[in-house]
Design a protein around this motif. Structure first.
Motif, PDB file in Angstrom:
ATOM      1  N   ILE A 136     -24.973 -17.735  -7.858  1.00  0.00           N
ATOM      2  CA  ILE A 136     -25.634 -17.053  -8.967  1.00  0.00           C
ATOM      3  C   ILE A 136     -26.931 -16.515  -8.417  1.00  0.00           C
ATOM      4  O   ILE A 136     -27.686 -17.241  -7.753  1.00  0.00           O
ATOM      5  N   LEU A 137     -27.200 -15.279  -8.704  1.00  0.00           N
ATOM      6  CA  LEU A 137     -28.421 -14.671  -8.211  1.00  0.00           C
ATOM      7  C   LEU A 137     -29.567 -15.106  -9.113  1.00  0.00           C
ATOM      8  O   LEU A 137     -29.553 -14.864 -10.314  1.00  0.00           O
ATOM      9  N   HIS A 138     -30.533 -15.783  -8.487  1.00  0.00           N
ATOM     10  CA  HIS A 138     -31.599 -16.402  -9.270  1.00  0.00           C
ATOM     11  C   HIS A 138     -32.823 -15.523  -9.288  1.00  0.00           C
ATOM     12  O   HIS A 138     -33.596 -15.485 -10.235  1.00  0.00           O
ATOM     13  N   ASP A 139     -32.993 -14.792  -8.221  1.00  0.00           N
ATOM     14  CA  ASP A 139     -34.149 -13.911  -8.147  1.00  0.00           C
ATOM     15  C   ASP A 139     -33.912 -12.865  -7.064  1.00  0.00           C
ATOM     16  O   ASP A 139     -33.437 -13.200  -5.975  1.00  0.00           O
ATOM     17  N   GLY A 140     -34.231 -11.630  -7.351  1.00  0.00           N
ATOM     18  CA  GLY A 140     -34.078 -10.562  -6.378  1.00  0.00           C
ATOM     19  C   GLY A 140     -32.817  -9.737  -6.598  1.00  0.00           C
ATOM     20  O   GLY A 140     -32.111  -9.917  -7.585  1.00  0.00           O
ATOM     21  N   TRP A 141     -32.574  -8.826  -5.647  1.00  0.00           N
ATOM     22  CA  TRP A 141     -31.386  -7.964  -5.714  1.00  0.00           C
ATOM     23  C   TRP A 141     -30.474  -8.261  -4.539  1.00  0.00           C
ATOM     24  O   TRP A 141     -30.940  -8.524  -3.430  1.00  0.00           O
ATOM     25  N   ALA A 142     -29.170  -8.158  -4.784  1.00  0.00           N
ATOM     26  CA  ALA A 142     -28.197  -8.262  -3.707  1.00  0.00           C
ATOM     27  C   ALA A 142     -27.175  -7.146  -3.878  1.00  0.00           C
ATOM     28  O   ALA A 142     -27.236  -6.384  -4.845  1.00  0.00           O
ATOM     29  N   TYR A 143     -26.275  -7.006  -2.918  1.00  0.00           N
ATOM     30  CA  TYR A 143     -25.194  -6.036  -3.110  1.00  0.00           C
ATOM     31  C   TYR A 143     -23.919  -6.466  -2.397  1.00  0.00           C
ATOM     32  O   TYR A 143     -23.957  -7.280  -1.473  1.00  0.00           O
ATOM     33  N   VAL A 144     -22.818  -5.922  -2.870  1.00  0.00           N
ATOM     34  CA  VAL A 144     -21.483  -6.195  -2.338  1.00  0.00           C
ATOM     35  C   VAL A 144     -21.029  -4.964  -1.584  1.00  0.00           C
ATOM     36  O   VAL A 144     -21.052  -3.867  -2.134  1.00  0.00           O
ATOM     37  N   ASN A 184     -35.833  -9.951  -0.905  1.00  0.00           N
ATOM     38  CA  ASN A 184     -35.818 -11.405  -0.779  1.00  0.00           C
ATOM     39  C   ASN A 184     -35.136 -11.960  -2.020  1.00  0.00           C
ATOM     40  O   ASN A 184     -35.414 -11.496  -3.130  1.00  0.00           O
ATOM     41  N   VAL A 185     -34.253 -12.911  -1.814  1.00  0.00           N
ATOM     42  CA  VAL A 185     -33.540 -13.443  -2.970  1.00  0.00           C
ATOM     43  C   VAL A 185     -33.519 -14.954  -2.938  1.00  0.00           C
ATOM     44  O   VAL A 185     -33.708 -15.571  -1.890  1.00  0.00           O
ATOM     45  N   VAL A 186     -33.288 -15.546  -4.096  1.00  0.00           N
ATOM     46  CA  VAL A 186     -32.896 -16.948  -4.127  1.00  0.00           C
ATOM     47  C   VAL A 186     -31.633 -17.045  -4.959  1.00  0.00           C
ATOM     48  O   VAL A 186     -31.517 -16.449  -6.022  1.00  0.00           O
ATOM     49  N   MET A 243     -36.824 -17.573 -16.313  1.00  0.00           N
ATOM     50  CA  MET A 243     -35.368 -17.667 -16.093  1.00  0.00           C
ATOM     51  C   MET A 243     -35.075 -18.803 -15.126  1.00  0.00           C
ATOM     52  O   MET A 243     -34.719 -18.596 -13.985  1.00  0.00           O
ATOM     53  N   THR A 244     -35.276 -20.030 -15.638  1.00  0.00           N
ATOM     54  CA  THR A 244     -35.051 -21.157 -14.728  1.00  0.00           C
ATOM     55  C   THR A 244     -33.584 -21.509 -14.582  1.00  0.00           C
ATOM     56  O   THR A 244     -33.156 -21.935 -13.522  1.00  0.00           O
ATOM     57  N   ARG A 292     -26.215  -6.327  -7.372  1.00  0.00           N
ATOM     58  CA  ARG A 292     -26.263  -7.542  -8.187  1.00  0.00           C
ATOM     59  C   ARG A 292     -27.695  -7.806  -8.613  1.00  0.00           C
ATOM     60  O   ARG A 292     -28.598  -7.833  -7.778  1.00  0.00           O
ATOM     61  N   LEU A 293     -27.883  -7.982  -9.896  1.00  0.00           N
ATOM     62  CA  LEU A 293     -29.209  -8.250 -10.422  1.00  0.00           C
ATOM     63  C   LEU A 293     -29.311  -9.714 -10.822  1.00  0.00           C
ATOM     64  O   LEU A 293     -28.336 -10.457 -10.770  1.00  0.00           O
ATOM     65  N   ASN A 294     -30.482 -10.072 -11.265  1.00  0.00           N
ATOM     66  CA  ASN A 294     -30.750 -11.403 -11.765  1.00  0.00           C
ATOM     67  C   ASN A 294     -29.645 -11.931 -12.666  1.00  0.00           C
ATOM     68  O   ASN A 294     -29.218 -11.247 -13.576  1.00  0.00           O
ATOM     69  N   ALA A 295     -29.201 -13.140 -12.401  1.00  0.00           N
ATOM     70  CA  ALA A 295     -28.203 -13.831 -13.213  1.00  0.00           C
ATOM     71  C   ALA A 295     -26.785 -13.300 -13.003  1.00  0.00           C
ATOM     72  O   ALA A 295     -25.851 -13.745 -13.654  1.00  0.00           O
ATOM     73  N   ASP A 296     -26.618 -12.350 -12.104  1.00  0.00           N
ATOM     74  CA  ASP A 296     -25.258 -11.908 -11.776  1.00  0.00           C
ATOM     75  C   ASP A 296     -24.630 -12.875 -10.778  1.00  0.00           C
ATOM     76  O   ASP A 296     -25.322 -13.524 -10.003  1.00  0.00           O
ATOM     77  N   PHE A 297     -23.318 -12.922 -10.811  1.00  0.00           N
ATOM     78  CA  PHE A 297     -22.600 -13.676  -9.794  1.00  0.00           C
ATOM     79  C   PHE A 297     -22.576 -12.905  -8.482  1.00  0.00           C
ATOM     80  O   PHE A 297     -22.508 -11.677  -8.474  1.00  0.00           O
TER      81      PHE A 297
END
Lengths: 248, 248
Positions: free
Chosen positions: B51-59, B99-101, B1-2, B74-79
């Motif tokens: 754009i979430l490139h790798d890892g998990w995030a949350y709002v 950890n995210v990128v 998923m580049t 937020r998962l991979n490829a989510d805004f």
DNA sequence: CGTTCGGTTGAGCTTTGTCAAACCGCGTGG
DNA sequence: CCACGCGGTTTGACAAAGCTCAACCGAACG
């Protein structure tokens, strides 16, 4: 309020003649529904949006016979159906709460309008964004506030939304919701809503009857519910950077 | 998923060369955050989306010291940051869960992109709409479902969202959330989430450990939670009418 | 007038929250 | 290599918030 769309959009930005004309095109017809009637139901083909021209409506979803969720209440000049914008079939139900008149317009006209006016497109995005902010406040209320805080918060929200429409009335507003509606909006049972409202009245924070609510001590309601009106705030705070156009 | 953006958009529509180029322009930089770090906080100037490139995030949104609401994961490829799109300052907090990128891009570039490609603009609207649908499902859960139903429903949601990203794994997924996260997401206390998860395990519906969840009886979870995946559904159901373009 | 619809009130019950203790796996440093 | 501590989870006992049921009330409307 003869031209709801123009009124709504000019709340967020100044409109020139062309932009007004574009918006007027959308608002061609009017349809009336009686209180309680369904404007659009889950599963219906979703090819129109509506602007609420007069009255109250609400967005809901019915799970079981006795399980309903109401997501939001729609006031004058609000969109009805926006939440299903991108779907071919409605995901939610839309009901008239009072007698209403709505202006339908085909979703497919939106594309053309956006092509002709990026400014209108961005205001539209802004409106979508505001609706999301309202939805998030509801999640906070239902998930993390007590019953009485939820009721207080919702009344404050209604008060602000109402006074944005009718600036002369800033502490009184119509209130056509039943306890069942309130319950389904706030994730409570109707009798517990009743108890919470009574407590607010006993404390002297509000008065109300079947049709109207009057805010007596706004400061108390604000502090007890953690109400912060940014999410409904005036346009100068909300204009996104994309909106900085040179007036042609 | 580049190229997350391209991946995400082509989930909803076919992209030609120009459209791909436009999307690539957005995704120029990468930033890494360690688990727990804040990507953007309420009140910060809001001029970028991610754009979430790798890892998990949350709002999330923090009210009191001990009162937090998490709106979504937020998962991979989510805004990340989409919910504050129209605001000059963030309304919500955005945290790295693992950890995210992320790939940041300036909001103001969106306008130009939309001007050049109405198709991308409409897909963007579609994505916004889908996010709203997810938010509405959360309101239903928190407002009208019992604790165990909420947990079951959320696990099903994660399972579907995960398997859309990694179709080969359709009943197992990473699970970096703590009980506190789950509680704040679902409007429950962490210990009650623990009890609910244990019950699901005892019933043989799932197994889990600190890092992964495995769905054992999907049918049971679906019926008990009233899960209906339309709101996450495959693109053919979601393409709005505005999207019917002749491929130039 | 009587009926209906919605609101109020009380009693008892269920679900969920709180607090505290014990537990578990893991990384760190002696 | 082991002991320790730390972050997160589990479990139990108890408390509180909110739900259900049912009776009652009052206004609106035929």
């Amino acid at each position: 309020m003869t031209h709801c769309l123009i009124h709504k959009f000019s709340y967020y930005t100044d409109l020139n003649k062309d932009e007004r004309a574009l918006l007027l095109q959308l608002e061609d017809r009017k349809i009336s529904y009686k209180a309680g009637e369904c404007i659009a139901a889950k599963g219906d083909p979703c090819d129109h949006l509506y602007i609420l021209h007069d009255g109250w409506a609400y967005v809901s979803s019915t799970l079981d016979v006795k399980l309903r969720s109401i997501f939001d209440v729609r006031l004058n000049a609000d969109f009805v159906g926006l939440s299903d914008l991108a779907f071919q079939h409605h995901l939610h139900d839309f009901y008239a709460l009072t007698n209403v008149v709505v202006c339908p317009f085909p979703k497919k006209n939106l594309g053309a309008m956006f092509d002709q006016s990026p400014k209108l497109r961005d205001v539209f995005l802004l409106i979508l964004s505001r609706e999301q902010a309202i939805a998030k406040e509801r999640v906070i209320s239902i998930g993390r506030r007590t019953a009485i805080e939820r009721v207080a918060h919702f009344l404050m929200e209604l008060n602000v939304r109402h006074s944005l429409l009718y600036p002369s009335e800033d502490t009184v507003f119509d209130f056509p919701l039943t306890l069942d509606h309130m319950g389904d909006l706030l994730g409570l049972s109707p009798v517990h809503v009743s108890r919470s409202m009574s407590m607010l009245k006993e404390n002297g924070y509000i008065t109300y009857n079947r049709t109207r609510v009057k805010i007596l001590q706004m400061d108390k309601l604000i502090t007890m519910s953690g109400f912060n009106p940014v999410f409904l705030e005036k346009p100068e705070r909300m204009i996104p950077q994309e909106l900085e156009y040179a007036e042609a």
